[in-house]
Design a protein around this motif. Structure first.
Motif, mmCIF file in Angstrom:
data_model
loop_
_atom_site.group_PDB
_atom_site.id
_atom_site.type_symbol
_atom_site.label_atom_id
_atom_site.label_comp_id
_atom_site.label_asym_id
_atom_site.label_seq_id
_atom_site.Cartn_x
_atom_site.Cartn_y
_atom_site.Cartn_z
ATOM 1 N N VAL A 15 48.788 41.442 47.432
ATOM 2 C CA VAL A 15 47.956 40.988 48.554
ATOM 3 C C VAL A 15 46.530 40.698 48.076
ATOM 4 O O VAL A 15 45.954 39.653 48.378
ATOM 5 N N ALA A 16 45.988 41.611 47.280
ATOM 6 C CA ALA A 16 44.566 41.503 46.910
ATOM 7 C C ALA A 16 44.304 40.447 45.843
ATOM 8 O O ALA A 16 43.305 39.755 45.895
ATOM 9 N N VAL A 17 45.204 40.335 44.904
ATOM 10 C CA VAL A 17 44.940 39.441 43.771
ATOM 11 C C VAL A 17 45.652 38.105 43.920
ATOM 12 O O VAL A 17 45.047 37.045 43.784
ATOM 13 N N GLY A 75 46.888 36.937 46.571
ATOM 14 C CA GLY A 75 46.612 36.315 47.859
ATOM 15 C C GLY A 75 47.833 36.198 48.750
ATOM 16 O O GLY A 75 47.864 35.375 49.667
ATOM 17 N N SER A 101 45.537 36.920 37.260
ATOM 18 C CA SER A 101 44.515 36.268 38.080
ATOM 19 C C SER A 101 43.367 37.132 38.581
ATOM 20 O O SER A 101 42.526 36.651 39.315
ATOM 21 N N ALA A 102 43.298 38.394 38.186
ATOM 22 C CA ALA A 102 42.211 39.208 38.743
ATOM 23 C C ALA A 102 40.898 38.939 38.026
ATOM 24 O O ALA A 102 40.872 38.810 36.804
ATOM 25 N N ASN A 103 39.835 38.844 38.767
ATOM 26 C CA ASN A 103 38.521 38.787 38.132
ATOM 27 C C ASN A 103 37.908 40.191 38.172
ATOM 28 O O ASN A 103 38.533 41.144 38.626
ATOM 29 N N ALA A 104 36.688 40.293 37.682
ATOM 30 C CA ALA A 104 36.078 41.620 37.564
ATOM 31 C C ALA A 104 35.991 42.325 38.913
ATOM 32 O O ALA A 104 36.265 43.508 39.038
ATOM 33 N N GLU A 105 35.622 41.562 39.940
ATOM 34 C CA GLU A 105 35.475 42.150 41.274
ATOM 35 C C GLU A 105 36.813 42.693 41.767
ATOM 36 O O GLU A 105 36.911 43.813 42.255
ATOM 37 N N GLN A 106 37.871 41.885 41.600
ATOM 38 C CA GLN A 106 39.179 42.311 42.089
ATOM 39 C C GLN A 106 39.703 43.488 41.284
ATOM 40 O O GLN A 106 40.258 44.431 41.850
ATOM 41 N N ARG A 116 38.090 45.770 39.869
ATOM 42 C CA ARG A 116 37.395 46.996 40.268
ATOM 43 C C ARG A 116 37.948 47.513 41.601
ATOM 44 O O ARG A 116 38.218 48.695 41.762
ATOM 45 N N GLY A 117 38.132 46.597 42.554
ATOM 46 C CA GLY A 117 38.668 46.991 43.854
ATOM 47 C C GLY A 117 40.055 47.581 43.729
ATOM 48 O O GLY A 117 40.376 48.591 44.349
ATOM 49 N N ILE A 118 40.850 46.959 42.874
ATOM 50 C CA ILE A 118 42.223 47.425 42.700
ATOM 51 C C ILE A 118 42.257 48.769 41.997
ATOM 52 O O ILE A 118 43.025 49.650 42.357
ATOM 53 N N TRP A 174 41.608 51.269 44.449
ATOM 54 C CA TRP A 174 42.720 51.456 45.369
ATOM 55 C C TRP A 174 43.873 52.189 44.700
ATOM 56 O O TRP A 174 44.470 53.089 45.269
#
Lengths: 348, 336
Positions: free
Chosen positions: A114-116, A118, A186-191, A193-195, A198
């Protein structure tokens, strides 16, 4: 006998006091300093309409953020500890916990998709993704275990338990690989970190609406475990032994594992994949109160609740100005504690 | 009136023909700690990162761009037509080989985490070994340490000088110096006009703000702007104090801390990306208005919420437009 009764009676009193005190501490400690008086006044205003003057934002922080967070931490700690009790009893494996069953790995995959990637186009939350992933992983593991034990000659209890553990390992690896693939793709630095937050547990977004589902599954799970305490005891002698004691093994095992899946799915979807609670707490409590489930179930639930609220508090104060993922704390505190229990158990 | 006049003069100056020097090759420059030499203007370029892409478009170099990657929002409307003709290698990180396959004369990147010491697309050495020079926008390395923090940590406050430096250097590399100088002058004029407009408003002392980019979940700890990034620059230029003290680009800060600091203004990012629920600006606004604590903040109660292009919150050419947008928004606010 007398001492045991006295101990049980003392525990009956001590448990709710300890839990209430822990939740109160969990409410009082946070990112910004609040006085205990503010906490008491706010709670008194809500519970007894005391009408104490409290700054509106301070009152909101206590009532809307910290208090539900502490309650949910307690529910999750209790629920995750119970899943460990159930899985360790049913599978007769001291290492059994939600991680082994692939549930946490599946939940992580669902959340990451969901987060990465989409999935859901923003309409599906990470929580919903986690719940779906956990239940899907559970379904895969059970189906694989069922097929494997059937192919191996079917029906043998030890084979079935072994098949379940091996299927859990396979499921965990597969879902972990899917998670890693999605992040790497596909994750960038922001994602990332969020993941990471989580995947290692995060209670920052907890609000009152999260309390009901977490409390419901934990209470229902606890009640179910207590209801089947003798059945869980019987599993200590293996499935044959349990069957000879009149336990309907397939029904009990199926219903308890399904309950475990639902509990983990709901809890993980709210707070992330917090490890170590389901593994450590039942072992520690077995050491303290013995292996009988009439004591082990409530003791583990209480200890899990206190442990996770305490871990959440530590995660907020360990590094000044920074909140750590709670899974870091459960592992840092839980692993040495687990080692201590193992060593003491080996000596006695 | 005086400020309008100054802005008018600056804009008029920007429109004048400029006589920037043609580039003398070989051109030597140091880019993010790496020595580069160009014997001639590159024949083509692949851009990784929207900011780098849009600078090349703004310099009139779109015909030389053979591929783009790492897009955050739609291209600026004025470049939509040229962008439609250029291959998009990937919306996020392109593969190393997909970039190399275009045989670019230059790889221009926005972020070091794409092309840098541990670049996710490739290290600069990997490209240089194949004879492909790389250029990273100075906004991502001047006064910034990308080895720490999720999105790097600023070692000094971001200034648009880093943007202008990137524009001028790219213009020099491609031998379009006058176009670079014209673009810089335009941006400087916009910047001066925005600052002048805000100064004329006689804003109250101690005005504070928070910039909310997104959050993994709407209610969870949000990603907010640290004090040294592009939003920090906007706030300092307009006389606003950032309630977030962190040096990280986008630290995660709890609502509890934000509510306690009670900012006068909240700037929320809008973007087309929909990976987190809080990417949606409407979800952000809904949270601010309904959350029992956030809704009590001064900014929310007084309706002082500004919507801003998410890309303007990064250290890019769009930051100057963000500054102008914030200045405009301030002019429509009342402070008792």
């Amino acid at each position: 006998m007398m001492r045991a009764r006295t101990g049980a009676g003392l525990g009956l009193w001590l448990a709710p006091v300890l839990l209430a005190a822990t939740i109160l501490i969990g409410t009082a400690v946070g990112e910004t300093p609040l006085t205990l008086s503010t906490v008491f006044r706010t709670l008194a205003n809500h519970f007894w309409q005391a009408d104490y003057p409290v700054d509106a934002i301070d009152a909101g922080i206590v009532w809307s953020y910290r208090f539900p967070r502490a309650i949910v931490a307690a529910c999750c700690g209790a629920g995750l500890a119970l899943t460990g009790v159930v899985l360790q009893a049913l599978l007769r494996n001291p290492l059994a916990d939600p991680y082994l069953m692939g549930l946490s790995a599946g939940a992580s995959t669902g959340a990451v998709l969901v987060a990465v990637a989409g999935v859901g186009g923003g309409a599906v939350s990470m929580s919903m993704g986690a719940l779906t992933g956990a239940l899907l992983a559970f379904g895969c593991v059970v189906a694989l275990a069922h097929a494997a034990s059937g192919a191996a000659g079917g029906g043998r209890a030890t084979q079935a338990a072994a098949a379940m553990i091996l299927a859990g390992i396979a499921g965990s690896q597969m879902f972990n690989a899917l998670t890693a693939f999605t992040i790497a793709r596909s994750a960038n630095a922001e994602q990332a970190r969020g993941i990471m937050f989580w995947m290692m547990g995060n209670l920052s977004g907890i609000r009152w609406e999260d309390v009901a589902p977490c409390a419901a599954v934990s209470l229902a799970g606890g009640a179910l475990c207590l209801w089947h305490r003798r059945g869980l005891d019987a599993f200590t002698f293996g499935t044959h032994g349990a069957a000879s004691l009149g336990i309907n093994v397939p029904v009990l095992r199926g219903s308890l594992i399904a309950a475990t899946a639902i509990m983990v799915g709901v809890l993980v979807s709210k707070v992330g994949a917090i490890g170590f609670v389901g593994l450590v707490v039942p072992h520690a409590m077995r050491f303290l109160v013995g292996a009988r489930h009439d004591r082990l179930v409530p003791a583990s639930a209480l200890a899990g609740a206190v442990f996770l609220v305490a871990a959440d508090v530590i995660s907020r104060i360990l590094v000044a100005g920074q909140v750590l993922p709670i899974g870091v704390v459960t592992a840092l505190v839980g692993a040495p504690a687990f080692a201590l229990v193992l060593l003491r158990g080996a000596r006695t | 009136m005086k400020n309008t006049l100054i802005a008018g003069i600056l804009l008029a100056a920007a429109a004048l023909p400029l006589h920037a020097q043609d580039t003398d090759y070989p051109l030597n420059l140091v880019n993010c700690g790496v020595d580069l030499t160009f014997a001639a203007p590159p024949e083509s370029a692949v851009t990784i990162g929207q900011a780098a892409t849009e600078i090349l478009y703004a310099l009139g170099l779109a015909p030389k761009v053979s591929g783009t990657a790492a897009w955050f929002t739609p291209v600026l409307p004025e470049y939509a037509e040229v962008d439609a003709r250029i291959e998009r290698l990937a919306d996020n990180d392109p593969g190393f080989e997909s970039v190399v396959a275009k045989k670019p004369g230059l790889v221009a990147a926005q972020y070091e985490w794409h092309v840098g010491p541990t670049g996710s697309v490739g290290t600069r050495g990997m490209f240089h070994d194949l004879g492909i020079p790389t250029y990273v926008l100075p906004a991502d390395c001047d006064t910034k340490d990308n080895r720490t923090g999720g999105d790097g940590t600023r070692t000094g406050a971001f200034q648009p000088a880093a943007i202008y430096k990137g524009i001028r250097e790219l213009a020099a590399i491609f031998d379009v110096g006058p176009a670079g100088e014209r673009l810089v002058k335009e941006l400087q004029a916009t910047e001066s006009a925005a600052i002048g407009k805000a100064a004329a408003l006689d804003l109250p002392e101690g005005l504070s703000a928070v910039f909310w980019f997104s959050s993994p979940e709407v209610e969870s700890d949000p990603y907010v702007a640290g004090r040294l990034g592009a939003p920090g620059y906007m706030m300092s230029k307009l006389g606003i104090e950032n309630v977030i003290a962190s040096d990280e680009e986008w630290p995660t800060v709890g609502w509890e801390s934000i509510a306690r600091s009670d900012p006068d203004i909240i700037v929320v990012a809008y973007m087309d990306r929909r990976r987190y629920p809080a990417d949606d600006v409407d979800r952000k606004l809904d949270f601010l208005r309904t959350d029992p604590v956030a809704s009590r903040m001064t900014a929310v109660r007084n309706g002082r919420i500004v919507q801003m292009d998410a890309h303007a919150m990064s250290a890019t050419m769009r930051s100057i437009r963000g500054l102008a947008a914030l200045s405009d928004a301030l002019s429509r606010m009342t402070f008792e």
